[in-house]
Design a protein around this motif. Structure first.
Motif, PDB file in Angstrom:
ATOM      1  N   ARG A 107     -18.807 -76.655  58.263  1.00  0.00           N
ATOM      2  CA  ARG A 107     -18.345 -77.977  58.694  1.00  0.00           C
ATOM      3  C   ARG A 107     -18.371 -78.136  60.214  1.00  0.00           C
ATOM      4  NH1 ARG A 107     -12.748 -77.798  56.208  1.00  0.00           N
ATOM      5  NH2 ARG A 107     -12.522 -79.779  57.278  1.00  0.00           N
ATOM      6  N   VAL A 108     -18.769 -77.070  60.916  1.00  0.00           N
ATOM      7  CA  VAL A 108     -18.792 -77.089  62.380  1.00  0.00           C
ATOM      8  C   VAL A 108     -20.248 -77.092  62.839  1.00  0.00           C
ATOM      9  CG1 VAL A 108     -18.138 -75.824  64.470  1.00  0.00           C
ATOM     10  CG2 VAL A 108     -16.597 -75.848  62.489  1.00  0.00           C
ATOM     11  N   PRO A 109     -20.614 -78.048  63.701  1.00  0.00           N
ATOM     12  CA  PRO A 109     -21.993 -78.047  64.216  1.00  0.00           C
ATOM     13  C   PRO A 109     -22.318 -76.729  64.915  1.00  0.00           C
ATOM     14  CG  PRO A 109     -20.844 -80.075  64.837  1.00  0.00           C
ATOM     15  CD  PRO A 109     -19.813 -79.151  64.244  1.00  0.00           C
ATOM     16  N   LYS A 110     -23.564 -76.329  64.829  1.00  0.00           N
ATOM     17  CA  LYS A 110     -23.993 -75.042  65.393  1.00  0.00           C
ATOM     18  C   LYS A 110     -23.851 -74.982  66.907  1.00  0.00           C
ATOM     19  CE  LYS A 110     -25.091 -73.453  61.397  1.00  0.00           C
ATOM     20  NZ  LYS A 110     -23.899 -73.139  60.642  1.00  0.00           N
ATOM     21  N   ASP A 111     -23.778 -76.134  67.583  1.00  0.00           N
ATOM     22  CA  ASP A 111     -23.625 -76.124  69.039  1.00  0.00           C
ATOM     23  C   ASP A 111     -22.159 -76.168  69.480  1.00  0.00           C
ATOM     24  OD1 ASP A 111     -23.208 -78.762  68.234  1.00  0.00           O
ATOM     25  OD2 ASP A 111     -24.242 -79.624  69.965  1.00  0.00           O
ATOM     26  N   VAL A 112     -21.246 -76.027  68.523  1.00  0.00           N
ATOM     27  CA  VAL A 112     -19.815 -75.948  68.828  1.00  0.00           C
ATOM     28  C   VAL A 112     -19.344 -74.540  68.463  1.00  0.00           C
ATOM     29  CG1 VAL A 112     -17.515 -76.833  68.267  1.00  0.00           C
ATOM     30  CG2 VAL A 112     -19.452 -78.407  68.428  1.00  0.00           C
ATOM     31  N   ALA A 113     -18.766 -73.843  69.429  1.00  0.00           N
ATOM     32  CA  ALA A 113     -18.256 -72.496  69.174  1.00  0.00           C
ATOM     33  C   ALA A 113     -17.012 -72.554  68.295  1.00  0.00           C
ATOM     34  CB  ALA A 113     -17.930 -71.800  70.486  1.00  0.00           C
ATOM     35  N   ILE A 114     -16.935 -71.612  67.360  1.00  0.00           N
ATOM     36  CA  ILE A 114     -15.750 -71.440  66.513  1.00  0.00           C
ATOM     37  C   ILE A 114     -15.027 -70.220  67.068  1.00  0.00           C
ATOM     38  CG2 ILE A 114     -14.887 -71.039  64.191  1.00  0.00           C
ATOM     39  CD1 ILE A 114     -17.644 -72.033  63.169  1.00  0.00           C
ATOM     40  N   ILE A 115     -13.820 -70.412  67.551  1.00  0.00           N
ATOM     41  CA  ILE A 115     -13.106 -69.362  68.273  1.00  0.00           C
ATOM     42  C   ILE A 115     -11.793 -69.053  67.555  1.00  0.00           C
ATOM     43  CG2 ILE A 115     -12.097 -68.746  70.506  1.00  0.00           C
ATOM     44  CD1 ILE A 115     -13.931 -71.047  71.670  1.00  0.00           C
ATOM     45  N   GLY A 116     -11.528 -67.762  67.321  1.00  0.00           N
ATOM     46  CA  GLY A 116     -10.244 -67.396  66.718  1.00  0.00           C
ATOM     47  C   GLY A 116     -10.407 -66.259  65.741  1.00  0.00           C
ATOM     48  N   ASN A 117      -9.523 -66.072  64.884  1.00  0.00           N
ATOM     49  CA  ASN A 117      -8.185 -66.559  64.731  1.00  0.00           C
ATOM     50  C   ASN A 117      -7.253 -65.452  64.263  1.00  0.00           C
ATOM     51  OD1 ASN A 117      -8.876 -66.423  61.964  1.00  0.00           O
ATOM     52  ND2 ASN A 117      -8.030 -68.394  61.493  1.00  0.00           N
ATOM     53  N   LEU A 118      -7.382 -64.294  64.906  1.00  0.00           N
ATOM     54  CA  LEU A 118      -6.538 -63.141  64.576  1.00  0.00           C
ATOM     55  C   LEU A 118      -5.066 -63.492  64.770  1.00  0.00           C
ATOM     56  CD1 LEU A 118      -6.575 -60.065  63.851  1.00  0.00           C
ATOM     57  CD2 LEU A 118      -6.377 -59.656  66.304  1.00  0.00           C
ATOM     58  N   ASP A 119      -4.241 -63.060  63.859  1.00  0.00           N
ATOM     59  CA  ASP A 119      -2.800 -63.343  63.908  1.00  0.00           C
ATOM     60  C   ASP A 119      -2.165 -62.629  65.111  1.00  0.00           C
ATOM     61  OD1 ASP A 119      -0.073 -63.612  63.530  1.00  0.00           O
ATOM     62  OD2 ASP A 119      -0.114 -63.003  61.430  1.00  0.00           O
ATOM     63  N   PRO A 120      -1.720 -63.379  66.115  1.00  0.00           N
ATOM     64  CA  PRO A 120      -1.166 -62.745  67.313  1.00  0.00           C
ATOM     65  C   PRO A 120       0.219 -62.156  67.113  1.00  0.00           C
ATOM     66  CG  PRO A 120      -1.006 -65.111  67.513  1.00  0.00           C
ATOM     67  CD  PRO A 120      -1.756 -64.831  66.237  1.00  0.00           C
ATOM     68  N   VAL A 121       0.939 -62.609  66.102  1.00  0.00           N
ATOM     69  CA  VAL A 121       2.304 -62.131  65.891  1.00  0.00           C
ATOM     70  C   VAL A 121       2.341 -61.066  64.800  1.00  0.00           C
ATOM     71  CG1 VAL A 121       4.661 -62.775  65.223  1.00  0.00           C
ATOM     72  CG2 VAL A 121       3.315 -64.285  66.715  1.00  0.00           C
ATOM     73  N   GLY A 122       1.947 -61.442  63.587  1.00  0.00           N
ATOM     74  CA  GLY A 122       2.024 -60.505  62.467  1.00  0.00           C
ATOM     75  C   GLY A 122       1.193 -59.263  62.684  1.00  0.00           C
ATOM     76  N   THR A 123       0.038 -59.416  63.310  1.00  0.00           N
ATOM     77  CA  THR A 123      -0.865 -58.284  63.507  1.00  0.00           C
ATOM     78  C   THR A 123      -0.698 -57.644  64.872  1.00  0.00           C
ATOM     79  OG1 THR A 123      -2.485 -59.280  62.016  1.00  0.00           O
ATOM     80  CG2 THR A 123      -3.282 -57.570  63.509  1.00  0.00           C
ATOM     81  N   VAL A 124      -0.913 -58.395  65.928  1.00  0.00           N
ATOM     82  CA  VAL A 124      -0.998 -57.789  67.253  1.00  0.00           C
ATOM     83  C   VAL A 124       0.395 -57.485  67.835  1.00  0.00           C
ATOM     84  CG1 VAL A 124      -2.133 -57.906  69.512  1.00  0.00           C
ATOM     85  CG2 VAL A 124      -3.136 -59.097  67.575  1.00  0.00           C
TER      86      VAL A 124
END
Length: 178
Positions: A107-124
């Motif tokens: 659903r995201v155009p190829k020229d738009v970066a998809i950034i994320g999404n590791l859990d910063p609280v539960g995991t890190v």
């Protein structure tokens, strides 16, 4: 509630915030930044139709006001507004932890970066270095065939995050790039 009870007030408020954001973004560009992260912490609470009226055109104004890449971060679950987020003209969308990343790729155009999404609280924050490394590797594996994917946490890391977990996260990403 104000969107329903007093939409004119919300429009005036969002217009004011947009003008402040444009001034800030342009000031940052004049100071030499290479990119802007535009945070929209509550837009995930909006329906797609509400997002199109009360967020999308205003975020687009901020994006259009600068000549550097803009990354849009909307907190929370945003699966229902992914297309609208991309329609703001941003070069990247930062996706928070509750979103199933592989499910939004098409659903995201190829020229738009998809950034994320590791859990910063539960995991890190609350995990061990081993937990963090495993979660990072799982994320990288799930997105390995997505050329416009960039690894990141789903949101900012809490101040109390153990340095060892941050180091494990970085080391795992670096190892995967080799």
């Amino acid at each position: 509630r104000k969107i329903i009870l007093d939409p004119d007030f919300v429009t005036r408020l969002v217009e004011f915030c947009t003008n402040v954001s444009i001034t800030f973004a342009q000031t940052m560009v004049a100071a030499g930044v290479d990119a802007i992260i535009l945070g929209d912490p509550t837009a995930g609470l909006l329906s797609p139709k509400q997002y199109e009226k009360f967020a999308m055109p205003y975020n687009k104004q901020v994006v259009d006001s600068v000549d550097v890449p803009v990354i849009l971060h909307v907190c929370g679950k945003t699966s229902h507004i992914v297309e609208q987020m991309c329609a703001t003209g941003v070069q990247g969308i930062s996706i928070d932890t509750p979103v199933d990343m592989p499910a939004i790729v098409d659903r995201v155009p190829k020229d738009v970066a998809i950034i994320g999404n590791l859990d910063p609280v539960g995991t890190v924050l609350n995990g061990t270095p081993e937990d963090t490394a495993a979660a990072v590797q799982n994320m990288l594996d799930s997105m390995k065939n997505v050329p416009n994917y960039m690894f990141s946490t789903g949101c900012e890391l809490p101040l109390e995050t153990p340095l060892e977990n941050i180091q494990a996260m970085i080391a795992t990403v670096k190892a995967a790039r080799n």
